[in-house]
Motif scaffolding. Structure first.
Motif, PDB file in Angstrom:
ATOM      1  N   ALA A  80       2.093   3.774 -11.257  1.00  0.00           N
ATOM      2  CA  ALA A  80       1.776   2.218 -11.040  1.00  0.00           C
ATOM      3  C   ALA A  80       1.312   1.941  -9.261  1.00  0.00           C
ATOM      4  CB  ALA A  80       2.914   1.264 -11.452  1.00  0.00           C
ATOM      5  N   LEU A  81       2.157   2.446  -8.442  1.00  0.00           N
ATOM      6  CA  LEU A  81       1.960   2.335  -7.212  1.00  0.00           C
ATOM      7  C   LEU A  81       0.686   2.926  -6.543  1.00  0.00           C
ATOM      8  CD1 LEU A  81       2.526   1.255  -4.306  1.00  0.00           C
ATOM      9  CD2 LEU A  81       3.950   3.456  -4.090  1.00  0.00           C
ATOM     10  N   VAL A  82       0.391   4.476  -7.087  1.00  0.00           N
ATOM     11  CA  VAL A  82      -0.785   5.046  -6.734  1.00  0.00           C
ATOM     12  C   VAL A  82      -1.892   4.209  -7.338  1.00  0.00           C
ATOM     13  CG1 VAL A  82      -1.892   7.358  -7.024  1.00  0.00           C
ATOM     14  CG2 VAL A  82       0.352   7.362  -6.646  1.00  0.00           C
ATOM     15  N   ALA A  83      -1.878   3.885  -8.524  1.00  0.00           N
ATOM     16  CA  ALA A  83      -2.840   3.016  -9.170  1.00  0.00           C
ATOM     17  C   ALA A  83      -3.291   2.066  -8.182  1.00  0.00           C
ATOM     18  CB  ALA A  83      -2.716   2.816 -10.659  1.00  0.00           C
ATOM     19  N   ALA A 134      -4.840   4.706   0.550  1.00  0.00           N
ATOM     20  CA  ALA A 134      -4.690   5.919   0.116  1.00  0.00           C
ATOM     21  C   ALA A 134      -3.569   5.993  -1.074  1.00  0.00           C
ATOM     22  CB  ALA A 134      -4.020   6.798   1.248  1.00  0.00           C
ATOM     23  N   GLY A 135      -4.054   6.656  -1.953  1.00  0.00           N
ATOM     24  CA  GLY A 135      -2.974   6.732  -3.172  1.00  0.00           C
ATOM     25  C   GLY A 135      -2.095   7.841  -3.000  1.00  0.00           C
ATOM     26  N   ASP A 136      -1.066   7.579  -1.963  1.00  0.00           N
ATOM     27  CA  ASP A 136      -0.291   8.589  -1.569  1.00  0.00           C
ATOM     28  C   ASP A 136       1.231   8.316  -2.071  1.00  0.00           C
ATOM     29  OD1 ASP A 136       0.844   6.288  -0.050  1.00  0.00           O
ATOM     30  OD2 ASP A 136       0.476   7.367   1.847  1.00  0.00           O
ATOM     31  N   GLY A 137       1.456   7.299  -2.877  1.00  0.00           N
ATOM     32  CA  GLY A 137       2.769   7.073  -3.725  1.00  0.00           C
ATOM     33  C   GLY A 137       3.807   6.510  -2.821  1.00  0.00           C
ATOM     34  N   ILE A 138       3.473   6.507  -1.349  1.00  0.00           N
ATOM     35  CA  ILE A 138       4.478   5.883  -0.663  1.00  0.00           C
ATOM     36  C   ILE A 138       4.393   4.434  -0.297  1.00  0.00           C
ATOM     37  CG2 ILE A 138       5.380   6.092   1.638  1.00  0.00           C
ATOM     38  CD1 ILE A 138       4.593   9.024   1.709  1.00  0.00           C
ATOM     39  N   CYS A 139       5.050   3.454  -0.431  1.00  0.00           N
ATOM     40  CA  CYS A 139       5.136   2.355  -0.167  1.00  0.00           C
ATOM     41  C   CYS A 139       5.692   1.941   1.262  1.00  0.00           C
ATOM     42  CB  CYS A 139       5.757   1.309  -1.325  1.00  0.00           C
ATOM     43  SG  CYS A 139       5.326  -0.452  -1.209  1.00  0.00           S
ATOM     44  N   GLY A 140       4.397   1.890   2.256  1.00  0.00           N
ATOM     45  CA  GLY A 140       4.818   1.663   3.751  1.00  0.00           C
ATOM     46  C   GLY A 140       4.092   0.336   3.795  1.00  0.00           C
ATOM     47  N   PRO A 141       4.033  -0.075   5.238  1.00  0.00           N
ATOM     48  CA  PRO A 141       3.759  -1.425   5.547  1.00  0.00           C
ATOM     49  C   PRO A 141       2.393  -2.042   4.958  1.00  0.00           C
ATOM     50  CG  PRO A 141       4.429  -0.332   7.376  1.00  0.00           C
ATOM     51  CD  PRO A 141       4.552   0.788   6.304  1.00  0.00           C
ATOM     52  N   MET A 142       1.402  -0.868   4.980  1.00  0.00           N
ATOM     53  CA  MET A 142      -0.181  -1.285   4.499  1.00  0.00           C
ATOM     54  C   MET A 142       0.138  -1.691   2.811  1.00  0.00           C
ATOM     55  SD  MET A 142      -2.400   1.427   6.299  1.00  0.00           S
ATOM     56  CE  MET A 142      -3.739   0.724   5.558  1.00  0.00           C
TER      57      MET A 142
END
Length: 78
Positions: free
Chosen positions: A53-56, A64-72
């Motif tokens: 769900a995060l990558v989508a 970037a669909g990196d699957g890491i939920c950072g500041p952006m």
């Protein structure tokens, strides 16, 4: 020195989350993803469904669909 008004307007994004993370902040992430169209179980486990769900979501917003939920990603989910 920045003015107090400018400093007060800045909000620190939550911590960066990666697959395997657990807890209340992951529940917040899952809830925000659901608010943007996902259908996740809000269980606090950053597993394969949350990752997908995060990558989508990231890709749909031009991140970037990196699957890491950072500041952006947090800003885009706000």
């Amino acid at each position: 020195m920045p003015s107090p008004v400018a400093a007060a307007a800045y909000v620190q994004p939550p911590a960066t989350l990666r697959p395997g993370a657990t807890g209340a902040l992951v529940q917040t992430l899952q809830g925000r993803l659901n608010a943007h169209g996902a259908s996740l179980k809000v269980d606090g486990d950053f597993g394969p469904a949350t990752l997908a769900a995060l990558v989508a979501f990231q890709k749909s917003t031009g991140l970037a669909g990196d699957g890491i939920c950072g500041p952006m990603s947090w800003r885009a989910l706000a």
